[in-house]
Each structure stands twice: as structure tokens, then as C-alpha cells.
Design a protein around this motif. Structure first.
Motif, PDB file in Angstrom:
ATOM      1  N   ASP A 223      30.027  10.264  23.690  1.00  0.00           N
ATOM      2  CA  ASP A 223      29.128  10.848  24.689  1.00  0.00           C
ATOM      3  C   ASP A 223      29.370  10.166  26.039  1.00  0.00           C
TER       4      ASP A 223
ATOM      5  N   VAL B  98      24.364  14.107  23.929  1.00  0.00           N
ATOM      6  CA  VAL B  98      24.474  14.032  22.472  1.00  0.00           C
ATOM      7  C   VAL B  98      23.613  12.884  21.938  1.00  0.00           C
TER       8      VAL B  98
ATOM      9  N   CYS C 144      28.400   9.529  16.777  1.00  0.00           N
ATOM     10  CA  CYS C 144      28.426   9.634  18.246  1.00  0.00           C
ATOM     11  C   CYS C 144      28.349   8.237  18.883  1.00  0.00           C
TER      12      CYS C 144
END
Ligand code: FAD
Length: 507
Positions: free
Chosen positions: A220, A228, A335
């Protein structure tokens, strides 16, 4: 091998193409050049980037050096000038002025820090400032520049340098590098982030035109919004506003005045409720005011900023609100947040791009497979949190030690309680002239020394071992060090001359 036998990451999707996105893309392309890894950057030219972030610290040169990029090529591509440190104006009251250089002060003797010798001399009435023992500070003050030597004990090995660069051009340069290495780029607005129902991991990004971009690992780099990590995965934010009261900036570009030589330092000037930056580039300058909106209206902020630009304005001033603090976890599920999405500290010590670099290093060192083992995430999160807290403490130090008496803002900053980790540092410094060393510190003792000295905070005692040295010999040695530095500075060319030498057409 089928999918189950081979858990390796097959595709990385980088969400955002600002400085963080393209630095990550370039570094991963270089790192995995022979591996069958698909790397895609999704960015939106409609949304654009934050467009600030022009002052760096020396680690930037190590970052692009690892990509095989040379200083002079990057400098030409980004209209860069050289930076030997940061010059602090008016922080200890009107007219106060000191430089935080990249480099060392004097020479340690027998394992005892140079500053103890200097403190002893100071107490004995020697008026020579600490800065007289820093080649980096002396070159910066004189507007001079030469390349340091990587080979101690050369006298030129005691300082370091960074770049002032055009962040947009830097991202373009890295984009060309990443695309040449096979990175794909999609220019589209991301409409939503799709999570896997079974475990909440990110499955795909849905773009405005309905296309889906799937991936195994999402980085991200979407800026403050944390598209995200924050919006989709719901990871919270630790707010540090109680220690860092500035929460907005105005940024404006200005023309270079004909005949003005670019300074080899970033200028940061304290104002009534914040501070102003001035960053010289070759084609223009960057200016801005970082301020506390609780203490200063927008009109007042502009009235403080605009009369003090480095030249006539080229752009309208742009307001950028921000929240100081860090994402509670920089890595959640599949992420990893890098750049502004992982947190932000005001740019007083030019640390954001450096934190992007360390985030990338960490990602490379802890690169996962598709099982995303929890110890990997824990280690990444722990290192990231500790590093940001250490930078936070260093920045708070500047506010805590200020000696301005003109506004509530500065008085409040001086009186505020600081984090316990910083309290310990200040306490040991004042008691014994020593530095508490924590893990993952970006700033070394010489930087802490520069700030303590710049704000006039001195320990009660110097190291008693220093008293074993013959005082006359000590005085002579220190005088010799100062003379050597003054001589080197006198023989060093102007910064402008160094820059002209970079570009044969301009010399
Ligand atoms: P951004 O530049 O905001 O990039 C975000 C990317 O995500 C963009 O490409 C955008 O298009 C994309 N994106 C977002 N939403 C979507 C969507 N829905 N669909 C598709 N794409 C999307 N750092 C320093 O090191 N030195 C400095 O001197 C310095 N000065 C600063 C001054 C100020 C006032 C501020 C606020 C910051 C400063 N910084 C500085 C920090 C620096 O600007 C950032 O660290 C750096 O630019 C990285 O930003 P980023 O790439 O994380 O985010």
C-alpha cells in the motif's frame, strides 16, 4: 510444481505511484531480477501524488546506489543540489542559528567521545563553538561542496551528503528504471478493494472501468488515505499529536533569483506556531510552512510564509493537512504499507523518504511466501514501530528544547511531557553527557549532539577520564583541528561550481 507445493509469491501489486510506489517498484525489480515475480504498479494520474518531499538524508544515495544508479545521473535527472545538513534559524530565539550536519565532530580519543574534550575546554573558557570541529557544518556555512572520501583516515571522510531533489522527477526516473526491468503499470482509479471471504486477505483491486487486478502481496503506497491498509483492512492509527502539534502545511514553489547561489543545506526557520522550510533545487526552490492549525489560521499562516520565500512564487500555495503518527501495524494480512500510508512525521529532519527506504529494505529482508507466517509480520511491525518512535523522539526534541518566549505554542512545547524513551535520553545527556542507544535508531549520537548543542543543553559534567590529558596539549590539539577544517574549507570550491561541473552544458 503445483500451487500447493510452491508457496512462493507470484505477483506483487503496488498500490500507488508516488515516491513510495516507484521506489518500492524499482527496488523489487532489482532485487528479484531473475525470479519469476510479476510486479505491477497501479496509480491514477487523475489523483496525482502529494508532490512534496524534496529534502533527503544520505541514505538516499545508498538506496539508488543499490539500483546501480550514480550520483551524477540522479542529480541531473532530478535537478538536484547537494545537502550537507539542515540550518536551524530562530529556534532558540530571534537570531539563533546552527547547522545539524551529516557527519562527525572532531575525533574521539581512546574511546572517549570528542565532545567531552570540547566540553572541558568550554568550561575552561575556550569560546570555539562545536561547529568549528565539523567539516560538514563548516562547508555548509561557507556555501562550499566537495565529495567526501570513503576512506578513513582521510580528513574528507568525516562528513556525508544527501540531495535536494524534485520528487516528481525522482519518481519518473525510478519509474523508467522499474518499467525497463519488466514492471507493469496501470493508470486507473481504484474503486474498491476485494477481500477473500474466508480469511479477509486482499484478493484484488477493482478499477473504475471494472477490471480486477489480482495479486498475492499488496504494497500500500496510496498516501495518507491508506486505501488498503486503513480503508479496506481497517488497521488503526496511533496519533502523536500530543507531542507534535503541527497538523497542516502550505507548500509553494518559487523561482531561483538570478545570481543567487543554491545553499548546500535545507533551511528551516521557526515561525510563531511552526516552522518554514526552504529547499534550493537547480530549476526552482521548494518552500513551505508547517504549522499548528489550533494556533494559527490559514490567513495567518500564509502571511508568515509568503514574504519569506526563496524567490518569487511560481505556484499557488497548496494546503496539506496531516496527522502525525503511525499505522498501528504496517503489515496486516497480505498488505504492507510503505510511505505515507504507514504514517507520517513532519518533515523537519527529512525522514519520510528515508523511512520508505528502510521499509523497502525490511520487506526485502523479510519477504514472505503465500503462507504469510505470523512471525514475519510481527518482526516487520516491531522493527517499523520502534524505528518510527525513535525518529518521533528526535523530532520532539527540537520542540522540547526550544527557547522561544514569543507565543503560547512554543511555551507549551517546552512544557509538554515527552515520551519516556526521550526523557531517558535527555536525562542521561544532562547527567553524564552520554547517549542512550536504542535499536533501530536512524539518528546517531552526532545528530543528537548537534541538536543538544544547537539548543544550548549541556551536561553537568564531562567524562573524568579527559582530565588525564595535559590541558596545554588538549588546547593545542583542538586549535589544530579547527585550523585543519578552516584550511580545508578555504581550499574547497563553491557548491555552485560543483553543480556546474555536473552538467557540461551549464559550465
Ligand atoms: P503520494 O505521493 O500521496 O502517492 C500516492 C499514490 O497513490 C499516487 O500515485 C496516487 O495517484 C495513488 N492513489 C491514491 N488513491 C488512489 C486510487 N483510488 N486509485 C489509484 N491510485 C491512487 N519527505 C522527505 O523525505 N523530505 C521532505 O522534505 C518532505 N517534505 C514533506 C513536506 C510535507 C508538507 C509533507 C506533507 C510531506 C513531506 N515529505 C517529505 C513526505 C513525502 O512527501 C512522502 O513521504 C513521499 O512523497 C511519499 O509519498 P507517498 O508515495 O507515500 O504518497
Amino acid at each position: 510444481m503445483d500451487e500447493i507445493d510452491d508457496p512462493r509469491i507470484r505477483s506483487v501489486v503496488i498500490v500507488g505511484g508516488g515516491t513510495a510506489g516507484w521506489m518500492t517498484a524499482a527496488a523489487l525489480v532489482q532485487h528479484f531480477r531473475t525470479a519469476p515475480l510479476k510486479i505491477t504498479v497501479v496509480e491514477s494520474s487523475d489523483i496525482g501524488t502529494i508532490g512534496v518531499g524534496e529534502a533527503t538524508i544520505p541514505t538516499i544515495r545508498r538506496f539508488y546506489g543499490q539500483l546501480g544508479l550514480r550520483d551524477d545521473d540522479v542529480m541531473r535527472a532530478t535537478q538536484a543540489t547537494c545537502k550537507l545538513g539542515i540550518r536551524f534559524l530562530d529556534w532558540s530565539g530571534p537570531g539563533s542559528d546552527f547547522i545539524h550536519p551529516f557527519g562527525l565532530y572532531g575525533q574521539d580519543v581512546k574511546g572517549i567521545g570528542f565532545h567531552h574534550y570540547w566540553l572541558k575546554q568550554r568550561r575552561a573558557g575556550d569560546a570555539a563553538p562545536l561547529a568549528a570541529y565539523s567539516l560538514g557544518a563548516a562547508l555548509a556555512a561557507g556555501g562550499k561542496f566537495t565529495l567526501p572520501s570513503p576512506h578513513p583516515p582521510s580528513q574528507l571522510s568525516v562528513f556525508d551528503w544527501a540531495l535536494h531533489l524534485d520528487a516528481g522527477l525522482f519518481a519518473q526516473h525510478l519509474r523508467a528504471y522499474a518499467e525497463a526491468g519488466g514492471c507493469a503499470r496501470i493508470d486507473a482509479r481504484i474503486r474498491s478493494v476485494e477481500l477473500r471471504p474466508e480469511d479477509g486477505f486482499v484478493r484484488a483491486l477493482t478499477l473504475d472501468d471494472g477490471r480486477e487486478v489480482e495479486g498475492d502481496l499488496f504494497v500500500d503506497c496510496s498516501g495518507f488515505k491508506g486505501l488498503v491498509i486503513g480503508e479496506a483492512l481497517g488497521v488503526g492509527f496511533e496519533d502523536w499529536g500530543r507531542w507534535l502539534p503541527c497538523d497542516a502545511a502550505y507548500a509553494v514553489q518559487s523561482e531561483n533569483r538570478p545570481g543567487d547561489a543554491p545553499a548546500p543545506f535545507t533551511r528551516v526557520t521557526a515561525r510563531s506556531a511552526g516552522w518554514q522550510w526552504g529547499i534550493p533545487l537547480r530549476h526552482r526552490a521548494g518552500n513551505g510552512l508547517v504549522f499548528s492549525s489550533a494556533h494559527l489560521s490559514d490567513d495567518q499562516a500564509l502571511a508568515e510564509l509568503m514574504p519569506h520565500l526563496l524567490g518569487d512564487p511560481l505556484t499557488e500555495p497548496r494546503r496539506i493537512p496531516f496527522r502525525p503518527g503511525r499505522r498501528s501495524q504496517a503489515w496486516a494480512k497480505n498488505c504492507v504499507a510503505i510511505g505515507l500510508s504507514s504514517g507520517f512525521l513532519e518533515p523537519l529532519e527529512s525522514t519520510s523518504i528515508a523511512l520508505i527506504e528502510t521499509g523497502i529494505e525490511r520487506l526485502k529482508a523479510l519477504f514472505p511466501d503465500r503462507r504469510f507466517a505470523q512471525p514475519i509480520l510481527d518482526e516487520f511491525n516491531d522493527q517499523t514501530a520502534r524505528e518510527m518512535e525513535r525518529v518521533r523522539d528526535f523530532i520532539i526534541l527540537h520542540y522540547k528544547l526550544n527557547r522561544r518566549t514569543d507565543t503560547d505554542f512554543w511555551r507549551d512545547c517546552r512544557e509538554m511531557p515527552v515520551p519516556e524513551t526521550l526523557e531517558r535520553k535527555i536525562a542521561l545527556w544532562t547527567a553524564r553527557g552520554q547517549f542512550v542507544r536504542y535499536r533501530w535508531e536512524m539518528f546517531h549520537p552526532a545528530s543528537w549532539l548537534a541538536i543538544y548543542d544547537g539548543f544550548g543543553l549541556y551536561p553537568d559534567h564531562h567524562d573524568p577520564a579527559v582530565d588525564a590529558m595535559d590541558p596545554a596539549y588538549l588546547a593545542r590539539s583542538l586549535a589544530e583541528m579547527r585550523a585543519n577544517i578552516a584550511d580545508l574549507v578555504a581550499r574547497t570550491p563553491e557548491h555552485a561550481q560543483f553543480l556546474a561541473g555536473l552538467d557540461p552544458a551549464a559550465s
